[in-house]
Design a protein around this motif. Structure first.
Motif, short mmCIF file in Angstrom:
data_model
loop_
_atom_site.label_atom_id
_atom_site.label_comp_id
_atom_site.label_asym_id
_atom_site.label_seq_id
_atom_site.Cartn_x
_atom_site.Cartn_y
_atom_site.Cartn_z
N PRO A 80 0.81 -1.22 0.00
CA PRO A 80 0.00 0.00 0.00
C PRO A 80 0.84 1.27 0.00
O PRO A 80 0.48 2.26 -0.66
N MET A 81 1.97 1.26 0.71
CA MET A 81 2.87 2.41 0.71
C MET A 81 3.43 2.65 -0.69
O MET A 81 3.46 3.77 -1.20
N THR A 83 2.14 1.71 -3.49
CA THR A 83 1.06 2.13 -4.38
C THR A 83 0.84 3.64 -4.33
O THR A 83 0.57 4.27 -5.36
N VAL A 84 0.95 4.22 -3.14
CA VAL A 84 0.79 5.68 -3.02
C VAL A 84 1.90 6.40 -3.79
O VAL A 84 1.64 7.38 -4.50
N ASN A 87 1.02 6.03 -7.45
CA ASN A 87 -0.13 6.86 -7.85
C ASN A 87 0.24 8.32 -7.98
O ASN A 87 -0.37 9.07 -8.75
N ASN A 88 1.25 8.75 -7.22
CA ASN A 88 1.74 10.12 -7.32
C ASN A 88 2.84 10.26 -8.37
O ASN A 88 3.41 11.34 -8.52
N ARG A 113 -5.24 1.00 5.07
CA ARG A 113 -5.61 2.41 5.04
C ARG A 113 -4.63 3.26 5.85
O ARG A 113 -4.28 4.38 5.46
N ALA A 116 -1.06 3.36 3.93
CA ALA A 116 -1.19 4.17 2.71
C ALA A 116 -1.48 5.62 3.08
O ALA A 116 -0.90 6.55 2.50
N GLY A 117 -2.32 5.82 4.06
CA GLY A 117 -2.68 7.17 4.47
C GLY A 117 -1.51 7.93 5.06
O GLY A 117 -1.38 9.15 4.83
N ALA A 120 0.54 9.07 2.07
CA ALA A 120 -0.18 10.10 1.32
C ALA A 120 -0.16 11.44 2.08
O ALA A 120 0.03 12.51 1.48
N SER A 124 1.71 14.88 0.78
CA SER A 124 0.94 16.11 0.69
C SER A 124 1.59 17.24 1.47
O SER A 124 1.63 18.40 1.01
#
Length: 210
Positions: A80-81, A83-84, A87-88, A113, A116-117, A120, A124
């Motif tokens: 998941p990490m 993937t973030v 995706n960026n 979540r 990944a969160g 993300a 940001s």
């Protein structure tokens, strides 16, 4: 060189989810060795943590990708990490999310979540830049012509660099290679061909992505 996206700078961000602390450290890296040294340094710093999960991507074509769950259930942290980051469209970046368990289990979905969160949120907070090679354009003009130069630059959203105020004024602008001739044509038209414009060396620039 190929254009690519990476972090504005190294940095970190922290969140608390159901009493567990999730600390995400992000770093710009140039090699797999540098990425692994960074991961090991975070593990050493947070040796009392429950987990130090990681992911990194390297190469202008994002060709090297690695991730680790570091003891969390398989597929709930490192992927998941990663993937973030994907995706960026980030590369030459390593991420480590440190978890200090707070006593409340999150379950597989909750872990995905959370990890990944955490990445993300850190991305940001830190920001993204596009790294590209731009063409230099050297401009020589007189002082009265220079008074109008700022208006022309504003129209084209360009900055000036290395300005020298001598008998004449010499300054530099940089633009994407595919736009170089259009910019030169615009300058020539704006000044009715009465200034000196020539192509100069390329340079690497980092442009913020909003």
């Amino acid at each position: 060189m190929k254009e690519y996206r990476t972090l504005t700078a190294d940095g970190m961000a922290e969140e608390e989810i159901k009493k567990s602390r999730f600390i995400c450290h992000l770093k710009r890296v140039a090699s797999e060795e540098e990425a692994r040294d960074f991961i090991n340094a975070i593990k050493k710093e947070h040796y009392r943590a429950t987990h130090n999960c990681s992911a990194f991507i390297l190469g202008e074509n994002m060709e090297i990708k690695r991730s680790s769950d570091d003891g969390e259930p398989s597929g709930t942290a490192g992927v998941p990490m990663l993937t973030v980051l994907e995706n960026n469209q980030l590369t030459n970046v390593a991420a480590v999310v440190t978890r200090y368990f707070g006593g409340v289990k999150l379950g597989a979905g909750g872990l995905i979540r959370a990890y990944a969160g955490a990445v993300a949120h850190a991305v940001s907070e830190i920001g993204i830049v596009e790294v590209k090679e731009q063409q230099g354009i050297a401009i020589t003009m007189n002082y009265s012509q220079y008074q109008e130069f700022a208006n022309w630059r504003t129209t084209h959203a360009l900055e000036e660099y290395d300005t020298e105020f001598l008998a004449d004024i010499r300054t530099m602008i940089f633009t994407d290679k595919k736009e170089t001739q259009d910019i030169i044509d615009s300058l020539t038209e704006f000044y009715h061909g009465k200034i000196q414009v020539e192509k100069a060396d390329f340079r690497i620039v980092e442009i913020p992505v909003h």
